[in-house]
Scaffold this motif. Sequence first.
Motif, PDB file in Angstrom:
ATOM      1  N   HIS A 195       0.928  -1.147  -0.100  1.00 41.99           N
ATOM      2  CA  HIS A 195      -0.020  -0.073  -0.039  1.00 41.99           C
ATOM      3  C   HIS A 195       0.667   1.015   0.036  1.00 41.99           C
ATOM      4  O   HIS A 195       0.746   2.384  -0.673  1.00 41.99           O
ATOM      5  CB  HIS A 195      -0.889  -0.036   1.253  1.00 41.99           C
ATOM      6  CG  HIS A 195      -2.292  -0.704   0.990  1.00 41.99           C
ATOM      7  ND1 HIS A 195      -3.221  -0.931   2.140  1.00 41.99           N
ATOM      8  CD2 HIS A 195      -2.808  -1.452  -0.163  1.00 41.99           C
ATOM      9  CE1 HIS A 195      -4.133  -1.667   1.212  1.00 41.99           C
ATOM     10  NE2 HIS A 195      -3.644  -1.825   0.061  1.00 41.99           N
ATOM     11  N   SER A 196       1.714   1.123   0.558  1.00 43.36           N
ATOM     12  CA  SER A 196       2.626   2.488   0.856  1.00 43.36           C
ATOM     13  C   SER A 196       3.992   2.472  -0.038  1.00 43.36           C
ATOM     14  O   SER A 196       4.579   3.459  -0.452  1.00 43.36           O
ATOM     15  CB  SER A 196       3.279   2.621   2.539  1.00 43.36           C
ATOM     16  OG  SER A 196       4.171   1.433   2.655  1.00 43.36           O
ATOM     17  N   HIS A 197       4.103   1.161  -0.873  1.00 46.28           N
ATOM     18  CA  HIS A 197       5.325   1.190  -1.613  1.00 46.28           C
ATOM     19  C   HIS A 197       6.364   1.328  -0.931  1.00 46.28           C
ATOM     20  O   HIS A 197       7.613   1.858  -1.413  1.00 46.28           O
ATOM     21  CB  HIS A 197       5.262   1.729  -2.882  1.00 46.28           C
ATOM     22  CG  HIS A 197       3.803   1.747  -3.756  1.00 46.28           C
ATOM     23  ND1 HIS A 197       4.010   0.641  -4.779  1.00 46.28           N
ATOM     24  CD2 HIS A 197       2.538   1.914  -3.921  1.00 46.28           C
ATOM     25  CE1 HIS A 197       3.107   0.399  -5.206  1.00 46.28           C
ATOM     26  NE2 HIS A 197       2.170   1.147  -4.837  1.00 46.28           N
ATOM     27  N   ARG A 198       6.502   1.056   0.364  1.00 45.72           N
ATOM     28  CA  ARG A 198       7.945   1.197   1.272  1.00 45.72           C
ATOM     29  C   ARG A 198       8.303  -0.245   1.629  1.00 45.72           C
ATOM     30  O   ARG A 198       7.776  -1.101   1.968  1.00 45.72           O
ATOM     31  CB  ARG A 198       7.405   2.126   2.669  1.00 45.72           C
ATOM     32  CG  ARG A 198       7.257   3.488   2.129  1.00 45.72           C
ATOM     33  CD  ARG A 198       6.676   4.244   3.413  1.00 45.72           C
ATOM     34  NE  ARG A 198       7.864   4.222   4.476  1.00 45.72           N
ATOM     35  CZ  ARG A 198       7.702   4.636   5.645  1.00 45.72           C
ATOM     36  NH1 ARG A 198       6.516   5.083   5.925  1.00 45.72           N
ATOM     37  NH2 ARG A 198       8.690   4.484   6.497  1.00 45.72           N
ATOM     38  N   ARG A 199       9.933  -0.057   2.001  1.00 49.49           N
ATOM     39  CA  ARG A 199      10.568  -1.380   2.314  1.00 49.49           C
ATOM     40  C   ARG A 199      10.865  -1.077   3.805  1.00 49.49           C
ATOM     41  O   ARG A 199      11.172   0.047   4.128  1.00 49.49           O
ATOM     42  CB  ARG A 199      11.731  -1.582   1.666  1.00 49.49           C
ATOM     43  CG  ARG A 199      11.440  -1.983   0.168  1.00 49.49           C
ATOM     44  CD  ARG A 199      12.975  -2.660  -0.394  1.00 49.49           C
ATOM     45  NE  ARG A 199      12.892  -2.840  -1.920  1.00 49.49           N
ATOM     46  CZ  ARG A 199      13.778  -3.231  -2.614  1.00 49.49           C
ATOM     47  NH1 ARG A 199      15.093  -3.581  -1.897  1.00 49.49           N
ATOM     48  NH2 ARG A 199      13.539  -3.609  -3.731  1.00 49.49           N
ATOM     49  N   SER A 200      10.756  -2.193   4.521  1.00 52.25           N
ATOM     50  CA  SER A 200      11.372  -2.272   6.080  1.00 52.25           C
ATOM     51  C   SER A 200      12.487  -3.282   5.929  1.00 52.25           C
ATOM     52  O   SER A 200      12.134  -4.209   5.901  1.00 52.25           O
ATOM     53  CB  SER A 200       9.911  -2.793   6.980  1.00 52.25           C
ATOM     54  OG  SER A 200       9.015  -2.047   7.041  1.00 52.25           O
ATOM     55  N   ARG A 201      13.568  -2.566   6.237  1.00 48.71           N
ATOM     56  CA  ARG A 201      14.790  -3.597   6.277  1.00 48.71           C
ATOM     57  C   ARG A 201      14.761  -4.504   7.196  1.00 48.71           C
ATOM     58  O   ARG A 201      14.284  -3.943   8.593  1.00 48.71           O
ATOM     59  CB  ARG A 201      16.009  -2.644   6.024  1.00 48.71           C
ATOM     60  CG  ARG A 201      17.140  -3.492   5.881  1.00 48.71           C
ATOM     61  CD  ARG A 201      18.384  -2.457   5.856  1.00 48.71           C
ATOM     62  NE  ARG A 201      18.693  -1.795   7.180  1.00 48.71           N
ATOM     63  CZ  ARG A 201      19.803  -0.954   7.286  1.00 48.71           C
ATOM     64  NH1 ARG A 201      20.770  -0.833   6.019  1.00 48.71           N
ATOM     65  NH2 ARG A 201      19.994  -0.805   8.333  1.00 48.71           N
ATOM     66  N   VAL A 202      15.198  -5.718   7.123  1.00 48.90           N
ATOM     67  CA  VAL A 202      15.502  -6.687   8.228  1.00 48.90           C
ATOM     68  C   VAL A 202      16.713  -7.102   8.400  1.00 48.90           C
ATOM     69  O   VAL A 202      17.289  -7.491   7.229  1.00 48.90           O
ATOM     70  CB  VAL A 202      14.301  -7.635   7.924  1.00 48.90           C
ATOM     71  CG1 VAL A 202      14.420  -8.852   9.229  1.00 48.90           C
ATOM     72  CG2 VAL A 202      12.973  -7.123   8.083  1.00 48.90           C
ATOM     73  N   THR A 203      17.461  -7.024   9.414  1.00 52.00           N
ATOM     74  CA  THR A 203      18.543  -7.192   9.623  1.00 52.00           C
ATOM     75  C   THR A 203      18.644  -8.731  10.318  1.00 52.00           C
ATOM     76  O   THR A 203      17.991  -8.916  11.283  1.00 52.00           O
ATOM     77  CB  THR A 203      19.445  -6.536  10.472  1.00 52.00           C
ATOM     78  OG1 THR A 203      19.654  -5.182  10.066  1.00 52.00           O
ATOM     79  CG2 THR A 203      20.902  -6.859  10.575  1.00 52.00           C
ATOM     80  N   PHE A 204      19.511  -9.918   9.720  1.00 52.07           N
ATOM     81  CA  PHE A 204      19.333 -11.231  10.296  1.00 52.07           C
ATOM     82  C   PHE A 204      20.366 -11.418  11.277  1.00 52.07           C
ATOM     83  O   PHE A 204      21.233 -11.901  11.126  1.00 52.07           O
ATOM     84  CB  PHE A 204      19.499 -12.140   9.057  1.00 52.07           C
ATOM     85  CG  PHE A 204      18.453 -12.075   8.131  1.00 52.07           C
ATOM     86  CD1 PHE A 204      17.153 -11.945   8.201  1.00 52.07           C
ATOM     87  CD2 PHE A 204      18.914 -12.070   6.608  1.00 52.07           C
ATOM     88  CE1 PHE A 204      16.154 -11.769   7.386  1.00 52.07           C
ATOM     89  CE2 PHE A 204      17.837 -11.762   5.560  1.00 52.07           C
ATOM     90  CZ  PHE A 204      16.591 -11.721   5.952  1.00 52.07           C
ATOM     91  N   ASP A 205      20.083 -10.647  12.453  1.00 47.89           N
ATOM     92  CA  ASP A 205      21.070 -10.619  13.635  1.00 47.89           C
ATOM     93  C   ASP A 205      21.112 -12.015  14.191  1.00 47.89           C
ATOM     94  O   ASP A 205      20.165 -12.826  14.152  1.00 47.89           O
ATOM     95  CB  ASP A 205      20.862  -9.474  14.408  1.00 47.89           C
ATOM     96  CG  ASP A 205      19.443  -9.460  14.953  1.00 47.89           C
ATOM     97  OD1 ASP A 205      18.934 -10.417  15.101  1.00 47.89           O
ATOM     98  OD2 ASP A 205      19.277  -8.136  15.493  1.00 47.89           O
TER      99      ASP A 205
END
Length: 211
Positions: free
Chosen positions: A131-141
Amino acid sequence: MEDDWLIPISALQHYAYCPRQCALIHVEQTFLENELTMNGHLLHHRVDEDHVFSARGHKIVTSMRVWSDRLGIIGRCDVVEWRGETPYPIEFKHGKVRRSRAQQIQLCAQALCLEEMFQTDVPEGAVFHIHSHRRSRVTFDEALRAQTLDVIARVRDMFARNEVPQPVADRRCVHCSLQPACLPHWAKQPSDAAFWRMIEQDLGGEVPCRQ
């Protein structure tokens, strides 16, 4: 690992969100649609129809099948964006931008598969909110990786036991399509007073004669 023990990566997200939801879908093979799930299916269908193409200078592969023999999990990545030799998994989600640990666990499981398949480190990925055309970055810690491995173990144990956990009956139930099958408030076995309050609500305030 035997095919019978291959856990769908989607089951990990279901379990991390609600163990009972996971069991109803994957143990009892129960799935009901609502507006949110239908929109999600349409979204993924559009993604799956795409092919390999280039964007932002990166090679893109859609609907990529991934698996891990070591962990016994299998699934598909909505998108894998190749940054040189490093795969970058992207999961498409319908709805508002919000941090969801269940979504992060699903994405991390995809990364663990990619690491095994291509013998390379996958340090991060992203959730794309349509909907927002936004990415949420996810770090695989390390914390997320450990939690993902723990969920895999818990789901495997639940499948082996053929177990359906008790309902949670909290705010997670509000938009869940499985409410008609789960019956979270009824399955909680309420007290007599609570039982009659639910009866009153269901009957619009009209209470049957109590014996």
